[in-house]
Design a protein around this motif. Structure first.
Motif, PDB file in Angstrom:
ATOM      1  N   SER A  55      -6.595  31.734 -43.774  1.00  0.00           N
ATOM      2  CA  SER A  55      -7.743  31.440 -44.796  1.00  0.00           C
ATOM      3  C   SER A  55      -6.605  30.326 -45.854  1.00  0.00           C
ATOM      4  N   ALA A  56      -5.466  30.801 -46.001  1.00  0.00           N
ATOM      5  CA  ALA A  56      -4.580  30.147 -46.899  1.00  0.00           C
ATOM      6  C   ALA A  56      -4.414  28.582 -46.724  1.00  0.00           C
ATOM      7  N   LYS A  57      -4.642  28.329 -45.323  1.00  0.00           N
ATOM      8  CA  LYS A  57      -4.697  26.828 -45.094  1.00  0.00           C
ATOM      9  C   LYS A  57      -5.492  26.104 -45.587  1.00  0.00           C
ATOM     10  N   TYR A  58      -6.854  26.542 -46.147  1.00  0.00           N
ATOM     11  CA  TYR A  58      -7.667  25.738 -46.742  1.00  0.00           C
ATOM     12  C   TYR A  58      -7.251  25.269 -48.072  1.00  0.00           C
ATOM     13  N   GLU A 190     -14.578  28.005 -55.141  1.00  0.00           N
ATOM     14  CA  GLU A 190     -15.295  29.406 -54.932  1.00  0.00           C
ATOM     15  C   GLU A 190     -16.261  29.139 -53.664  1.00  0.00           C
ATOM     16  N   SER A 191     -16.807  28.095 -53.286  1.00  0.00           N
ATOM     17  CA  SER A 191     -17.535  28.162 -52.085  1.00  0.00           C
ATOM     18  C   SER A 191     -16.747  28.345 -50.946  1.00  0.00           C
ATOM     19  N   THR A 192     -15.352  27.828 -50.697  1.00  0.00           N
ATOM     20  CA  THR A 192     -14.611  28.103 -49.648  1.00  0.00           C
ATOM     21  C   THR A 192     -14.221  29.879 -49.785  1.00  0.00           C
ATOM     22  N   GLN A 193     -14.095  30.295 -50.764  1.00  0.00           N
ATOM     23  CA  GLN A 193     -13.701  31.834 -50.787  1.00  0.00           C
ATOM     24  C   GLN A 193     -14.951  32.384 -50.324  1.00  0.00           C
ATOM     25  N   TYR A 194     -15.843  32.090 -50.951  1.00  0.00           N
ATOM     26  CA  TYR A 194     -17.162  32.677 -50.293  1.00  0.00           C
ATOM     27  C   TYR A 194     -17.591  32.796 -48.868  1.00  0.00           C
ATOM     28  N   ALA A 195     -16.977  31.655 -48.388  1.00  0.00           N
ATOM     29  CA  ALA A 195     -17.388  31.155 -46.797  1.00  0.00           C
ATOM     30  C   ALA A 195     -16.220  32.117 -45.956  1.00  0.00           C
ATOM     31  N   LEU A 196     -15.011  32.091 -46.689  1.00  0.00           N
ATOM     32  CA  LEU A 196     -14.385  32.738 -45.770  1.00  0.00           C
ATOM     33  C   LEU A 196     -14.237  34.531 -45.921  1.00  0.00           C
ATOM     34  N   LYS A 297     -20.535  30.769 -37.747  1.00  0.00           N
ATOM     35  CA  LYS A 297     -21.598  29.648 -38.658  1.00  0.00           C
ATOM     36  C   LYS A 297     -20.795  29.588 -40.146  1.00  0.00           C
ATOM     37  N   MET A 298     -20.203  30.772 -40.509  1.00  0.00           N
ATOM     38  CA  MET A 298     -19.827  30.800 -42.054  1.00  0.00           C
ATOM     39  C   MET A 298     -18.869  29.551 -41.991  1.00  0.00           C
ATOM     40  N   LEU A 299     -18.088  29.233 -41.122  1.00  0.00           N
ATOM     41  CA  LEU A 299     -17.121  28.240 -41.068  1.00  0.00           C
ATOM     42  C   LEU A 299     -17.566  26.595 -41.266  1.00  0.00           C
ATOM     43  N   LYS A 300     -18.721  26.540 -40.815  1.00  0.00           N
ATOM     44  CA  LYS A 300     -19.489  25.296 -40.784  1.00  0.00           C
ATOM     45  C   LYS A 300     -19.704  24.473 -42.099  1.00  0.00           C
ATOM     46  N   GLY A 301     -19.641  25.540 -43.060  1.00  0.00           N
ATOM     47  CA  GLY A 301     -19.948  25.007 -44.440  1.00  0.00           C
ATOM     48  C   GLY A 301     -18.570  24.470 -45.001  1.00  0.00           C
ATOM     49  N   ILE A 302     -17.471  24.721 -44.374  1.00  0.00           N
ATOM     50  CA  ILE A 302     -16.105  24.311 -45.155  1.00  0.00           C
ATOM     51  C   ILE A 302     -15.514  23.121 -44.222  1.00  0.00           C
ATOM     52  N   ASP A 303     -14.555  22.550 -44.813  1.00  0.00           N
ATOM     53  CA  ASP A 303     -14.174  21.630 -44.380  1.00  0.00           C
ATOM     54  C   ASP A 303     -13.431  21.446 -42.902  1.00  0.00           C
ATOM     55  N   GLU A 304     -13.639  20.434 -42.229  1.00  0.00           N
ATOM     56  CA  GLU A 304     -12.927  20.589 -40.825  1.00  0.00           C
ATOM     57  C   GLU A 304     -11.617  20.534 -41.035  1.00  0.00           C
ATOM     58  N   SER A 305     -10.884  21.515 -40.114  1.00  0.00           N
ATOM     59  CA  SER A 305      -9.446  21.141 -40.018  1.00  0.00           C
ATOM     60  C   SER A 305      -8.933  21.791 -38.679  1.00  0.00           C
ATOM     61  N   PRO A 306      -7.599  21.821 -38.510  1.00  0.00           N
ATOM     62  CA  PRO A 306      -7.136  22.489 -37.357  1.00  0.00           C
ATOM     63  C   PRO A 306      -7.209  23.833 -37.549  1.00  0.00           C
ATOM     64  N   GLU A 307      -7.068  24.250 -38.816  1.00  0.00           N
ATOM     65  CA  GLU A 307      -6.923  25.919 -39.080  1.00  0.00           C
ATOM     66  C   GLU A 307      -8.535  26.464 -38.874  1.00  0.00           C
ATOM     67  N   GLN A 308      -9.360  25.696 -39.287  1.00  0.00           N
ATOM     68  CA  GLN A 308     -10.764  25.925 -38.826  1.00  0.00           C
ATOM     69  C   GLN A 308     -10.815  26.471 -37.343  1.00  0.00           C
ATOM     70  N   SER A 309     -10.558  25.675 -36.518  1.00  0.00           N
ATOM     71  CA  SER A 309     -10.668  25.956 -35.089  1.00  0.00           C
ATOM     72  C   SER A 309     -10.041  27.072 -34.824  1.00  0.00           C
ATOM     73  N   SER A 310      -8.677  27.372 -35.502  1.00  0.00           N
ATOM     74  CA  SER A 310      -8.226  28.544 -35.059  1.00  0.00           C
ATOM     75  C   SER A 310      -8.844  29.789 -35.509  1.00  0.00           C
ATOM     76  N   LEU A 311      -9.682  29.820 -36.631  1.00  0.00           N
ATOM     77  CA  LEU A 311     -10.479  30.899 -37.205  1.00  0.00           C
ATOM     78  C   LEU A 311     -11.664  31.052 -36.162  1.00  0.00           C
TER      79      LEU A 311
END
Ligand code: IPE
Ligand code: IPE
Ligand code: MG
Ligand code: MG
Ligand code: MG
Length: 323
Positions: A55-58, A190-196, A297-311
């Motif tokens: 999560s911190a990688k965002y 805040e929106s990233t914190q909320y989504a995560l 689905k919650m990850l869809k709202g935040i930026d694409e990144s390799p970390e996102q795919s790990s989550l």
């Protein structure tokens, strides 16, 4: 995808966290040190710190700050396991004797308290004071979850809602907080914190539902803890609730046992077979999958990144894990 593959890129940071935890539980007192080190060295998936790291990688990834939340989160988890094994009267955890079994209940209570205290102490070094009420709230809710489980123990008439409320408190919140705090200490918006935070909540619900399925279908070797004990201990989880609803004869049998465990012993093997044949495993997996999908689905709202795919990968690992 195995957990090891998901962890691969985080290896060096996980090792640093591991070292830190080891130093921190190297307590001043020999029994506390021996008992804390015993549970630490027994292993464990360290999934909560992994959620913090990913999560911190965002945001702005700073391991020094991450440590001050990731270490407390693993310690809070560890302490709750030490106490949980007293409550559940469990002798094996992470493939080793539990503290309550290697020492006794009294040592386990103080070791758990000691590890909780260490966790809060380390958190005080964080530069982000907003983490404290979040951690305290999660610890408080975990206690309520475990006590609700005691209240509901040996009661067959329970609703799915009650079950979900219990697992939210005892498990999902701490995983949610792991994701949220990773985002907080890396100063994500805040929106990233909320989504995560919501990602973690849904992933955590799936995690406990899977733990409850594994209790009926896993082996002690896979799990590092004995399987088939929830029902005998009077802890009615979703697979058992489902099977009782589908099979009235099984319902009566379980009810008789729960009302008077001494006089009407329950055959574990037979019960596990009935549960498996009732479709409960499939239904529980479907329930876990619903949460996995919500998490992703919650990850869809935040930026694409390799970390996102790990989550996303961790979320699907949770839905299909066998340990
Ligand atoms: C076990 O948690 C207790 C639950 C919340 C289901 P984990 O399965 O994360 O335990 P370890 O840390 O890997 O031993
Ligand atoms: C999770 O419940 C324990 C805590 C959240 C403290 P369980 O009792 O199912 O955990 P295991 O199966 O013993 O690991
Ligand atoms: Mg328990
Ligand atoms: Mg337990
Ligand atoms: Mg369990």
């Amino acid at each position: 995808m195995t957990l090891a593959e998901i962890y691969k890129d985080l290896r060096s940071d996980i090792l640093k966290l591991e070292k830190e935890i080891e130093t921190e539980v190297g307590a001043e007192h020999c029994i506390l040190r021996a008992a804390s080190t015993h549970i630490l060295k027994a292993g464990g998936k360290r999934i909560r710190p992994v959620f913090v790291l990913l999560s911190a990688k965002y945001g702005q990834y700073n391991l020094e700050e991450i440590k001050k939340v990731a270490v407390p989160l693993e310690l809070i988890h560890m302490a709750s396991l030490v106490h949980d094994d007293v409550i559940d009267n469990a002798d094996v955890r992470r493939g080793k004797k539990t503290i309550k079994s290697k020492w006794d209940n009294r040592v386990a209570m103080y070791t758990g308290d000691y590890i909780f205290a260490k966790a809060t102490e380390i958190a005080t070094f964080s530069s982000y004071p907003e983490i404290h009420p979040i951690l305290a709230h999660a610890m408080r809710e975990m206690c309520i979850g475990e006590v609700e489980q005691l209240r509901d123990q040996f009661i067959t008439e329970q609703t799915l809602r009650q079950y979900l409320r219990r697992i939210k408190r005892k498990t999902a919140l701490l995983i949610s907080v792991s994701c949220e705090l990773g985002a907080v200490v890396s100063e994500s918006d805040e929106s990233t914190q909320y989504a995560l935070k919501w990602y973690g909540y849904y992933a955590g619900m799936a995690f406990q539902i899977t733990d409850d399925i594994l209790d009926f279908v896993g082996t002690e070797k896979e799990l590092g803890k004995p399987a088939g004990s929830d029902l005998i201990q009077g802890n009615i989880t979703y697979p058992a609730l489902y099977a009782m609803q589908k099979n009235p004869e099984f319902h009566s049998k379980v009810q008789r046992y729960m009302e008077n465990p001494g006089s009407y012993p329950l055959n574990v093997k037979e019960s596990v077979n009935i549960i498996r044949q009732s479709g409960a495993v499939e239904a529980s997996k479907a329930l876990a999958d619903q949460y996995v999908n919500k998490a992703v689905k919650m990850l869809k709202g935040i930026d694409e990144s390799p970390e996102q795919s790990s989550l996303s990968k961790i979320a699907s690992y949770i839905g299909s894990r066998n340990f």
